[in-house]
Design an enzyme around this catalytic site. Structure first.
Site, short mmCIF file in Angstrom:
data_model
loop_
_atom_site.label_atom_id
_atom_site.label_comp_id
_atom_site.label_asym_id
_atom_site.label_seq_id
_atom_site.Cartn_x
_atom_site.Cartn_y
_atom_site.Cartn_z
N GLY A 274 -21.13 -31.11 28.63
CA GLY A 274 -20.51 -30.04 29.40
C GLY A 274 -20.65 -30.13 30.91
N ASN B 168 -18.50 -31.37 33.01
CA ASN B 168 -17.23 -30.95 33.62
C ASN B 168 -17.06 -29.43 33.54
OD1 ASN B 168 -15.36 -33.16 34.69
ND2 ASN B 168 -16.18 -34.07 32.81
N MET C 280 -13.99 -34.17 21.84
CA MET C 280 -13.89 -35.49 21.23
C MET C 280 -12.96 -35.57 20.01
SD MET C 280 -15.57 -37.20 23.32
CE MET C 280 -15.81 -38.80 22.55
N LYS C 281 -12.12 -34.56 19.83
CA LYS C 281 -11.18 -34.63 18.71
C LYS C 281 -9.74 -34.75 19.23
CE LYS C 281 -11.18 -32.33 14.88
NZ LYS C 281 -11.23 -33.44 13.92
N LEU D 232 -6.01 -33.75 19.32
CA LEU D 232 -5.34 -32.49 18.99
C LEU D 232 -4.21 -32.71 18.00
CD1 LEU D 232 -4.98 -30.48 22.32
CD2 LEU D 232 -6.91 -30.63 20.77
N ASN E 285 -6.44 -32.50 30.24
CA ASN E 285 -7.60 -33.30 29.86
C ASN E 285 -8.03 -34.13 31.06
OD1 ASN E 285 -9.52 -34.56 28.11
ND2 ASN E 285 -8.17 -36.33 27.93
N HIS F 29 -9.86 -37.88 31.84
CA HIS F 29 -10.21 -39.14 31.17
C HIS F 29 -10.86 -40.08 32.18
CE1 HIS F 29 -9.91 -42.19 28.07
NE2 HIS F 29 -9.53 -43.04 29.01
C1 GRF Z 1 -16.19 -37.16 30.61
O1 GRF Z 1 -16.46 -38.47 31.03
C2 GRF Z 1 -14.71 -36.96 30.43
O2 GRF Z 1 -13.93 -37.74 31.29
C3 GRF Z 1 -14.48 -37.41 29.02
O3 GRF Z 1 -15.61 -37.01 28.31
C4 GRF Z 1 -16.72 -36.89 29.21
C5 GRF Z 1 -17.24 -35.50 29.06
O4 GRF Z 1 -18.41 -35.27 29.80
N1 GRF Z 1 -13.24 -36.88 28.50
P1 GRF Z 1 -18.97 -33.81 29.96
O5 GRF Z 1 -19.20 -33.25 28.55
O6 GRF Z 1 -17.97 -32.99 30.71
O7 GRF Z 1 -20.26 -33.97 30.69
#
Ligand code: GRF
Length: 206
Positions: free
Chosen positions: A16, A18, A94-95, A97, A111, A113
């Site tokens: 988490g 982000n 991580m799923k 959609l 999203n 990436h």
């Molecule tokens: C990040 O690197 C994001 O780009 C990817 O998954 C990771 C998530 O990290 N989709 P966090 O859970 O936000 O720390």
């Protein structure tokens, strides 16, 4: 005041960071939004603690409790509908959609990436970049459609790949940019400055 805030629902699966950066951007008034609910498919996701600490409602919805992706996503949708969210944010979710969420939020799911898309889609994008030997990688914020990591690109930021980089060191350097650019992209949306034409995002000047 509250009325004009963009209402966000956030889906997470893990640490988490982000999510935390978005919460900070909101506190710092760089992002005019409100995170209405954080939903995790993983009960152990640390992001749930971050949300709770910040008094954001959380929900754990585990796919294994449902017979199909459709049933699972309908339950997610019920929770999101309670808050009438404007935009769905994937933050380390991580799923992949399914149609239930995709059809409910057309061009309303974002999203982030950890690569310069369309290079290195899917899992372990930072390792893919190192293994390929590229000199630059970075992060991409994009709208989500049915193609994995293939939706219209909103913002990208490049990050150098250094000769001694490991997956971890590159991931860390990219993450710093992720935390900055996710909030920026959402703020552009909040300001009504993102238009999609021919599957491309046009950013409207202020
Ligand atoms: C990040 O690197 C994001 O780009 C990817 O998954 C990771 C998530 O990290 N989709 P966090 O859970 O936000 O720390």
């Amino acid at each position: 005041m509250e009325k004009s805030l963009l209402k966000l629902g956030v889906l997470i699966s893990g640490r988490g960071s982000n999510l935390k950066a978005l919460i900070e951007a909101i506190k710092n008034k760089e992002l005019n939004a409100k995170i209405c609910i954080v939903i995790s498919n993983n009960p152990k996701a640390y992001g749930l603690r971050i949300a709770e600490t910040n008094s954001i409602p959380t929900k754990i919805i585990e796919p294994k409790q449902f017979n199909s992706l459709e049933e699972y996503e309908k339950i997610i949708l019920n929770s999101l509908n309670q808050y009438q969210i404007d935009l769905l944010i994937l933050a380390g979710y991580m799923k992949v959609l399914g149609p239930t969420l995709l059809k409910t939020f057309p061009n309303k799911i974002m999203n982030i990436h950890p690569s310069l898309l369309p290079s290195f889609r899917g899992l372990h994008a930072q390792k893919q970049a190192i293994d390929f030997g590229v000199r630059w990688s970075g992060c991409t914020v994009h709208f989500v459609n049915e193609e994995l990591d293939g939706g219209p690109i909103i913002l990208q930021e490049a990050v150098p790949v250094l000769p001694k980089d490991t997956d971890d060191s590159l991931s860390e350097r990219i993450l710093v940019k992720e935390h900055e650019f996710y909030a920026k992209a959402i703020q552009l949306y909040a300001e009504g400055r993102l238009k999609i034409k021919n599957n491309k995002v046009i950013i409207i000047d202020k």
